[in-house]
Design a protein around this motif. Sequence first.
Motif, PDB file in Angstrom:
ATOM      1  N   PRO A 509      -0.062 -33.265  14.010  1.00 52.25           N
ATOM      2  CA  PRO A 509       1.202 -33.472  13.287  1.00 52.25           C
ATOM      3  C   PRO A 509       2.042 -32.195  13.207  1.00 52.25           C
ATOM      4  CG  PRO A 509      -0.617 -34.511  12.126  1.00 52.25           C
ATOM      5  CD  PRO A 509      -1.226 -33.675  13.208  1.00 52.25           C
ATOM      6  N   HIS A 510       1.378 -31.054  13.072  1.00 49.00           N
ATOM      7  CA  HIS A 510       2.111 -29.788  13.032  1.00 49.00           C
ATOM      8  C   HIS A 510       2.674 -29.450  14.411  1.00 49.00           C
ATOM      9  CE1 HIS A 510       0.661 -29.165   8.966  1.00 49.00           C
ATOM     10  NE2 HIS A 510      -0.568 -29.441   9.392  1.00 49.00           N
ATOM     11  N   LEU A 511       1.922 -29.791  15.455  1.00 55.42           N
ATOM     12  CA  LEU A 511       2.401 -29.602  16.825  1.00 55.42           C
ATOM     13  C   LEU A 511       3.699 -30.364  17.041  1.00 55.42           C
ATOM     14  CD1 LEU A 511       1.521 -28.492  19.732  1.00 55.42           C
ATOM     15  CD2 LEU A 511       0.699 -30.814  20.125  1.00 55.42           C
ATOM     16  N   GLU A 512       3.725 -31.615  16.597  1.00 52.05           N
ATOM     17  CA  GLU A 512       4.922 -32.442  16.771  1.00 52.05           C
ATOM     18  C   GLU A 512       6.077 -31.935  15.924  1.00 52.05           C
ATOM     19  OE1 GLU A 512       3.514 -36.303  15.836  1.00 52.05           O
ATOM     20  OE2 GLU A 512       2.377 -36.543  17.693  1.00 52.05           O
ATOM     21  N   ARG A 513       5.774 -31.361  14.783  1.00 47.43           N
ATOM     22  CA  ARG A 513       6.823 -30.842  13.905  1.00 47.43           C
ATOM     23  C   ARG A 513       7.445 -29.568  14.465  1.00 47.43           C
ATOM     24  NH1 ARG A 513       6.152 -26.940  10.278  1.00 47.43           N
ATOM     25  NH2 ARG A 513       3.893 -27.182  10.300  1.00 47.43           N
ATOM     26  N   MET A 514       6.628 -28.731  15.093  1.00 53.60           N
ATOM     27  CA  MET A 514       7.097 -27.411  15.509  1.00 53.60           C
ATOM     28  C   MET A 514       7.637 -27.356  16.935  1.00 53.60           C
ATOM     29  SD  MET A 514       4.214 -24.876  13.836  1.00 53.60           S
ATOM     30  CE  MET A 514       2.888 -25.602  14.813  1.00 53.60           C
ATOM     31  N   HIS A 515       7.188 -28.278  17.805  1.00 56.97           N
ATOM     32  CA  HIS A 515       7.526 -28.167  19.221  1.00 56.97           C
ATOM     33  C   HIS A 515       8.104 -29.471  19.746  1.00 56.97           C
ATOM     34  CE1 HIS A 515       5.420 -24.347  19.407  1.00 56.97           C
ATOM     35  NE2 HIS A 515       4.363 -24.908  18.864  1.00 56.97           N
ATOM     36  N   GLU A 516       9.278 -29.391  20.362  1.00 53.36           N
ATOM     37  CA  GLU A 516       9.881 -30.590  20.929  1.00 53.36           C
ATOM     38  C   GLU A 516       9.137 -31.079  22.172  1.00 53.36           C
ATOM     39  OE1 GLU A 516      14.024 -29.958  21.491  1.00 53.36           O
ATOM     40  OE2 GLU A 516      14.447 -30.524  19.425  1.00 53.36           O
ATOM     41  N   ASP A 517       8.474 -30.151  22.876  1.00 57.60           N
ATOM     42  CA  ASP A 517       7.683 -30.548  24.035  1.00 57.60           C
ATOM     43  C   ASP A 517       6.227 -30.776  23.642  1.00 57.60           C
ATOM     44  OD1 ASP A 517       7.220 -27.905  23.452  1.00 57.60           O
ATOM     45  OD2 ASP A 517       7.110 -27.253  25.545  1.00 57.60           O
ATOM     46  N   ALA A 518       6.058 -31.441  22.490  1.00 58.66           N
ATOM     47  CA  ALA A 518       4.713 -31.633  21.946  1.00 58.66           C
ATOM     48  C   ALA A 518       3.803 -32.388  22.907  1.00 58.66           C
ATOM     49  CB  ALA A 518       4.797 -32.375  20.608  1.00 58.66           C
ATOM     50  N   GLU A 519       4.353 -33.333  23.661  1.00 56.57           N
ATOM     51  CA  GLU A 519       3.509 -34.126  24.561  1.00 56.57           C
ATOM     52  C   GLU A 519       2.891 -33.247  25.641  1.00 56.57           C
ATOM     53  OE1 GLU A 519       1.419 -37.327  25.189  1.00 56.57           O
ATOM     54  OE2 GLU A 519       2.983 -37.250  23.666  1.00 56.57           O
ATOM     55  N   ALA A 520       3.693 -32.347  26.197  1.00 51.28           N
ATOM     56  CA  ALA A 520       3.155 -31.444  27.215  1.00 51.28           C
ATOM     57  C   ALA A 520       2.125 -30.501  26.613  1.00 51.28           C
ATOM     58  CB  ALA A 520       4.295 -30.652  27.856  1.00 51.28           C
ATOM     59  N   ARG A 521       2.374 -30.027  25.399  1.00 47.00           N
ATOM     60  CA  ARG A 521       1.426 -29.124  24.739  1.00 47.00           C
ATOM     61  C   ARG A 521       0.155 -29.875  24.339  1.00 47.00           C
ATOM     62  NH1 ARG A 521       3.988 -24.176  22.727  1.00 47.00           N
ATOM     63  NH2 ARG A 521       6.175 -24.181  23.344  1.00 47.00           N
ATOM     64  N   ARG A 522       0.300 -31.134  23.988  1.00 46.05           N
ATOM     65  CA  ARG A 522      -0.886 -31.931  23.668  1.00 46.05           C
ATOM     66  C   ARG A 522      -1.790 -32.050  24.896  1.00 46.05           C
ATOM     67  NH1 ARG A 522       1.515 -36.076  21.914  1.00 46.05           N
ATOM     68  NH2 ARG A 522       1.417 -35.558  19.700  1.00 46.05           N
ATOM     69  N   ALA A 523      -1.184 -32.107  26.071  1.00 43.21           N
ATOM     70  CA  ALA A 523      -1.983 -32.160  27.296  1.00 43.21           C
ATOM     71  C   ALA A 523      -2.846 -30.912  27.419  1.00 43.21           C
ATOM     72  CB  ALA A 523      -1.061 -32.296  28.508  1.00 43.21           C
ATOM     73  N   ASP A 524      -2.289 -29.748  27.057  1.00 44.65           N
ATOM     74  CA  ASP A 524      -3.071 -28.519  27.091  1.00 44.65           C
ATOM     75  C   ASP A 524      -4.253 -28.589  26.131  1.00 44.65           C
ATOM     76  OD1 ASP A 524      -1.353 -27.447  28.928  1.00 44.65           O
ATOM     77  OD2 ASP A 524      -0.310 -26.138  27.511  1.00 44.65           O
ATOM     78  N   LEU A 525      -4.021 -29.130  24.944  1.00 42.98           N
ATOM     79  CA  LEU A 525      -5.093 -29.195  23.950  1.00 42.98           C
ATOM     80  C   LEU A 525      -6.188 -30.160  24.381  1.00 42.98           C
ATOM     81  CD1 LEU A 525      -3.034 -29.113  20.629  1.00 42.98           C
ATOM     82  CD2 LEU A 525      -3.969 -27.224  21.979  1.00 42.98           C
ATOM     83  N   MET A 526      -5.816 -31.238  25.045  1.00 45.26           N
ATOM     84  CA  MET A 526      -6.827 -32.149  25.571  1.00 45.26           C
ATOM     85  C   MET A 526      -7.630 -31.481  26.688  1.00 45.26           C
ATOM     86  SD  MET A 526      -4.863 -35.841  25.568  1.00 45.26           S
ATOM     87  CE  MET A 526      -4.564 -36.696  24.019  1.00 45.26           C
ATOM     88  N   GLN A 527      -6.948 -30.677  27.489  1.00 45.54           N
ATOM     89  CA  GLN A 527      -7.661 -29.928  28.514  1.00 45.54           C
ATOM     90  C   GLN A 527      -8.608 -28.926  27.866  1.00 45.54           C
ATOM     91  OE1 GLN A 527      -7.900 -30.082  31.727  1.00 45.54           O
ATOM     92  NE2 GLN A 527      -6.224 -31.377  32.414  1.00 45.54           N
ATOM     93  N   LEU A 528      -8.176 -28.298  26.790  1.00 43.17           N
ATOM     94  CA  LEU A 528      -9.043 -27.368  26.068  1.00 43.17           C
ATOM     95  C   LEU A 528     -10.286 -28.091  25.556  1.00 43.17           C
ATOM     96  CD1 LEU A 528      -9.196 -24.420  24.962  1.00 43.17           C
ATOM     97  CD2 LEU A 528      -8.237 -25.325  22.829  1.00 43.17           C
TER      98      LEU A 528
END
Length: 693
Positions: A509-528
């Motif tokens: 939820p904080h990712l979505e609040r802070m970053h407009e490209d949250a979907e791309a960043r979520r991909a990084d976290l899933m890779q992590l």
Amino acid sequence: MGHIDSRIGQDGAGRGDYLAKLNAEQRAAAEFGVGTGALPPPLLVIAGAGSGKTATLAHRVAHLLVNGADPRRILLMTFSRRAATELTRRVERITAEALGTGVAAEALAWAGTFHGIGARVLRDEAQAIGLHPDFTIHDREDSADLMNLCRHGLELSTTATRFPAKGTCLAIYSRVVNAGEPLGEVLRDRFPWCAMWQAELKTLFAAYVRAKQAQNVLDYDDLLLAWAQVMSDADFAAHIGAAWDHVLIDEYQDTNRLQARILMALKPGGQGLTVVGDDAQSIYAFRAATVRNILDFPAAFDPPARVVTLERNYRSTKPILAAANAVIGLAREGYAKALWTERDSAELPRLVTVAGEAEQARYVAEDVLAAREEGMRLKDQAVLFRTSSHSLQLEAELTRRNIPYVKFGGLKFLDTAHVKDLMAFLRLARNPRDRVAGFRVLQLIPGIGPVAAGRILDALALSSDPLSALADIEPPARAAADWPGFAAAMAARADWPAALGLARAWYEPHLERMHEDAEARRADLMQLEQIATGYPGAEAFLTELALDPPDATGGQAGVPLRDEDYLILSTIHSAKGQEWKSVHLLNAVDGCMPSDLGTGSEEEIEEERRLMYVAMTRAKDRLSLGLPLRFYVTQQGRNGDRHVHAMRSRFLPREILVHFRAETWAPPAGQGSAPRPAPAPIDIAAQLRDMWD
């Protein structure tokens, strides 16, 4: 103005044959229409990968000079200042060879980028076109800040639903300008998550333009837009175009519609116009470049422009070129060409099947080290990938093996803000007295700033059970709603790697609040999260990924500090124009190449095909394409199976597999490390006392 040798234009030959080093096609391109007493007809040079494009263009400019062209009346436009400088230096060397003395660099006064030349033209003609001569030019950061001021002025930053941030607004504006597409189409095709704000964005952009005019500034895009606009007046365009007899454009496949409009207005009949490029290497549509410019160039003139094709490749071996030709030969349209070379080799490009991305990373690391043992420097090897996130497994593997590398095309994975945030959460959960991690994590919670974070960490430091104490701490009033969830997430216990999944669930939820490209960043976290499955526990995971010493770093354009030799990791876009003895291409499977995000139209699929072609033609001696049988995807539902069975890329159909050697790689059976005994407890403070005593 530099001195021009008096012999230029007298005999057209000078000393010796300075064109002798060129092959027949290169020479035809250099000589076309020169020395006839009239301006040459329009010329298109289709320069295949590794075919000596820069040398050919430099020789053509030099040949014009030797045959009497005034260097002050030559316009040479490239896509980087470095390319313009290199071309100018080559021209100097060639004219020196031809005449015994070269044209001085300052004599080629009009060599530069499209934007740089545009700025000079607008400055020179400011009074005539209604600009104040002392206008200033904003860079991207300045432009984003001005966009933000307009955004605040229209109260769009206080909307109930989050309005696009300044960077996104500027990206949308830039796309509209450079692609010449209506705002609605740009939002629909490129920024669908912003489509609901079309009316507000239109108002914002109008305010942004008014603000620039009021402040007498131009932004980066205005340098093309204003130039193209004034060139729409035929008389004024003729006045500007008359300043140059010869106009030469490099990398024409990378131009956008604005640049093509400017060029056609400069030389509407094509006399004196030369463009050089390769439709098969047009890969920058995301920057609004269009392959149509180079495909449609000949037909823009009557009679059509002359086309000279450079097909001899000086880079790659015959098997590599045969495979690359087979891939691009299936393209829907393009200039017919078949690259060829005299470089023989018995080694076919390899299609290497592996179980998954982790095995692919291990294979690449081992192959890179094996090549190094055979005498090939790490610098002569490169690993290419479609998007920056595709290298995450490999980065972890290289760091674990202490193989130094430099990564181009995006921040290093472990240095990105969202990955640092999640790692800090894990560190704080393991050690609540870690103040560095605590400051980072606590300030992710709305309402908690540095002062409040420090007060909370002071309280935790006094508690015998810090994690339990979190629930009893009274946070600032603005953070009260989020505090219970944070305390519960920190106190939760789960087996590894499920613990990382719990941390990610809290952070999203904080990712979505802070970053407009949250979907791309979520991909990084899933890779992590996927990488974490290769570690026995949180301690090993945090320790090994934190120990990233200077000689194994890979910042965007940095160089390892202690190693003169290092492996190159690069996105394909960043690798264009480069070459290496050995190239590994990761994830040559559908979903990655082509990317799932690049299959919305036939044009997008064709650009993805060109991306694979560009990657393959970077290789000089060795080429391998990785085919993981399963890979990690991020487009599925959060509770779905994120591992999917992969299919070989559609760009590698069965009928062209004869050009490759198929291999299967698996780690040796029983590979691993024997368990080690646990070390005795260490009292660091006591050891320091012993040293001091």
